[in-house]
Design a protein around this motif. Structure first.
Motif, PDB file in Angstrom:
ATOM      1  N   PHE A  98       1.129   8.246   9.910  1.00 24.15           N
ATOM      2  CA  PHE A  98       1.345   6.955   9.264  1.00 24.15           C
ATOM      3  C   PHE A  98       1.212   5.818  10.275  1.00 24.15           C
ATOM      4  O   PHE A  98       0.557   4.799  10.014  1.00 24.15           O
ATOM      5  CB  PHE A  98       2.722   6.943   8.615  1.00 24.15           C
ATOM      6  CG  PHE A  98       3.129   5.604   8.056  1.00 24.15           C
ATOM      7  CD1 PHE A  98       2.582   5.133   6.882  1.00 24.15           C
ATOM      8  CD2 PHE A  98       4.063   4.822   8.727  1.00 24.15           C
ATOM      9  CE1 PHE A  98       2.953   3.893   6.372  1.00 24.15           C
ATOM     10  CE2 PHE A  98       4.438   3.589   8.218  1.00 24.15           C
ATOM     11  CZ  PHE A  98       3.882   3.125   7.039  1.00 24.15           C
ATOM     12  N   ILE A  99       1.828   5.994  11.430  1.00 21.09           N
ATOM     13  CA  ILE A  99       1.761   4.965  12.467  1.00 21.09           C
ATOM     14  C   ILE A  99       0.331   4.795  12.969  1.00 21.09           C
ATOM     15  O   ILE A  99      -0.157   3.680  13.147  1.00 21.09           O
ATOM     16  CB  ILE A  99       2.703   5.316  13.630  1.00 21.09           C
ATOM     17  CG1 ILE A  99       4.162   5.249  13.169  1.00 21.09           C
ATOM     18  CG2 ILE A  99       2.492   4.379  14.815  1.00 21.09           C
ATOM     19  CD1 ILE A  99       5.152   5.761  14.184  1.00 21.09           C
ATOM     20  N   SER A 100      -0.360   5.923  13.191  1.00 20.26           N
ATOM     21  CA  SER A 100      -1.748   5.856  13.658  1.00 20.26           C
ATOM     22  C   SER A 100      -2.619   5.103  12.665  1.00 20.26           C
ATOM     23  O   SER A 100      -3.469   4.293  13.052  1.00 20.26           O
ATOM     24  CB  SER A 100      -2.296   7.267  13.874  1.00 20.26           C
ATOM     25  OG  SER A 100      -1.607   7.932  14.908  1.00 20.26           O
ATOM     26  N   GLN A 101      -2.408   5.366  11.375  1.00 24.98           N
ATOM     27  CA  GLN A 101      -3.198   4.675  10.352  1.00 24.98           C
ATOM     28  C   GLN A 101      -2.955   3.171  10.404  1.00 24.98           C
ATOM     29  O   GLN A 101      -3.902   2.374  10.327  1.00 24.98           O
ATOM     30  CB  GLN A 101      -2.835   5.226   8.966  1.00 24.98           C
ATOM     31  CG  GLN A 101      -3.555   4.551   7.810  1.00 24.98           C
ATOM     32  CD  GLN A 101      -5.019   4.921   7.728  1.00 24.98           C
ATOM     33  OE1 GLN A 101      -5.790   4.650   8.652  1.00 24.98           O
ATOM     34  NE2 GLN A 101      -5.408   5.540   6.627  1.00 24.98           N
ATOM     35  N   ARG A 102      -1.701   2.761  10.552  1.00 23.34           N
ATOM     36  CA  ARG A 102      -1.399   1.331  10.593  1.00 23.34           C
ATOM     37  C   ARG A 102      -2.014   0.658  11.813  1.00 23.34           C
ATOM     38  O   ARG A 102      -2.518  -0.459  11.734  1.00 23.34           O
ATOM     39  CB  ARG A 102       0.118   1.109  10.579  1.00 23.34           C
ATOM     40  CG  ARG A 102       0.769   1.442   9.244  1.00 23.34           C
ATOM     41  CD  ARG A 102       2.160   0.888   9.133  1.00 23.34           C
ATOM     42  NE  ARG A 102       2.171  -0.571   9.287  1.00 23.34           N
ATOM     43  CZ  ARG A 102       3.251  -1.318   9.121  1.00 23.34           C
ATOM     44  NH1 ARG A 102       4.402  -0.743   8.818  1.00 23.34           N
ATOM     45  NH2 ARG A 102       3.207  -2.620   9.262  1.00 23.34           N
ATOM     46  N   ILE A 103      -1.979   1.336  12.948  1.00 23.20           N
ATOM     47  CA  ILE A 103      -2.571   0.773  14.169  1.00 23.20           C
ATOM     48  C   ILE A 103      -4.072   0.618  14.005  1.00 23.20           C
ATOM     49  O   ILE A 103      -4.656  -0.417  14.350  1.00 23.20           O
ATOM     50  CB  ILE A 103      -2.240   1.655  15.381  1.00 23.20           C
ATOM     51  CG1 ILE A 103      -0.756   1.538  15.729  1.00 23.20           C
ATOM     52  CG2 ILE A 103      -3.089   1.267  16.589  1.00 23.20           C
ATOM     53  CD1 ILE A 103      -0.315   2.475  16.828  1.00 23.20           C
TER      54      ILE A 103
END
Length: 209
Positions: A79-84
């Motif tokens: 999820f964090i990777s997608q947002r970045i």
């Protein structure tokens, strides 16, 4: 493009692939093509691990998060990777089949630096590092747990920090502390997490009993 954040995305994807590949191969590939004044980078992390049948799962990231949760992780990494990546103009894609492995991939368009090697400037829209909020009167895990968190943050161990959150935080009692921690984790702000852990410990130690 933020090189530090991109590095953290790659570390997370490789770590995630290794987690699901006990016997097999994890491959990181990078290809580039020029489009005018920009270079389009295609990055893929593939593994030959357990994979997942996505045929009945409309939300592919939710499917992987559920598997990670069963294995003791929060599943926040993807999820964090997608947002970045979205903040940098990209998007994380996934293909997978049960028993055949998984491939995560994304594309980023970056300006081509001339021979002078001019330094890249910060891209608009990138999230600023959050200021360290006060922790007074906020319930936190014990000193030993905070020491562990500080050590994990010092070495940038994202997956282990996810596991730490599962083991040491209570969603009700530690809600404010966990919110501060997740805010920094989302930004891959390991220095901020390290400071949060140490400062929380100092505040807890000085509080009247």
């Amino acid at each position: 493009m933020d090189g530090k954040r991109l590095q953290q995305v790659l570390l997370n994807l490789v770590s995630n692939a290794a987690k699901f590949t006990r016997d097999g191969v994890v491959t990181l590939s990078v290809n580039a093509r020029q489009e005018g004044e920009f270079c389009v980078l295609h990055v893929a992390v593939a593994d030959t691990g357990i994979g997942i049948d996505l045929a009945q799962k409309p939300d592919i990231f939710d499917a992987f998060q559920q598997i990670q949760a069963e294995g003791g992780s929060t599943g926040l990494g993807l999820f964090i990777s997608q947002r970045i990546l979205m903040a940098m103009g990209g998007s994380l894609e996934v293909s997978s089949a049960a028993g055949q492995g998984t491939t995560f991939s994304f594309e980023l368009s970056v300006p081509i630096i001339d021979g002078g090697g001019a330094a890249a400037t910060a891209q608009p829209g990138q999230p600023a590092r959050a200021a360290l909020a006060p922790v007074a009167a906020i319930a936190t895990p014990g000193d030993a747990a905070l020491d562990e968190l500080a050590e994990l943050a010092l070495h940038g161990r994202l997956t282990d920090i996810e596991g730490w959150i599962n083991r040491h935080t209570d969603h009700t009692a530690h809600a404010l502390f966990t919110a501060q921690l997740l805010d920094r984790l989302e930004q891959f702000d390991f220095a901020g997490i390290h400071q949060l852990a140490l400062r929380s410990k100092r505040v807890a130690s000085s509080a009247p009993h």
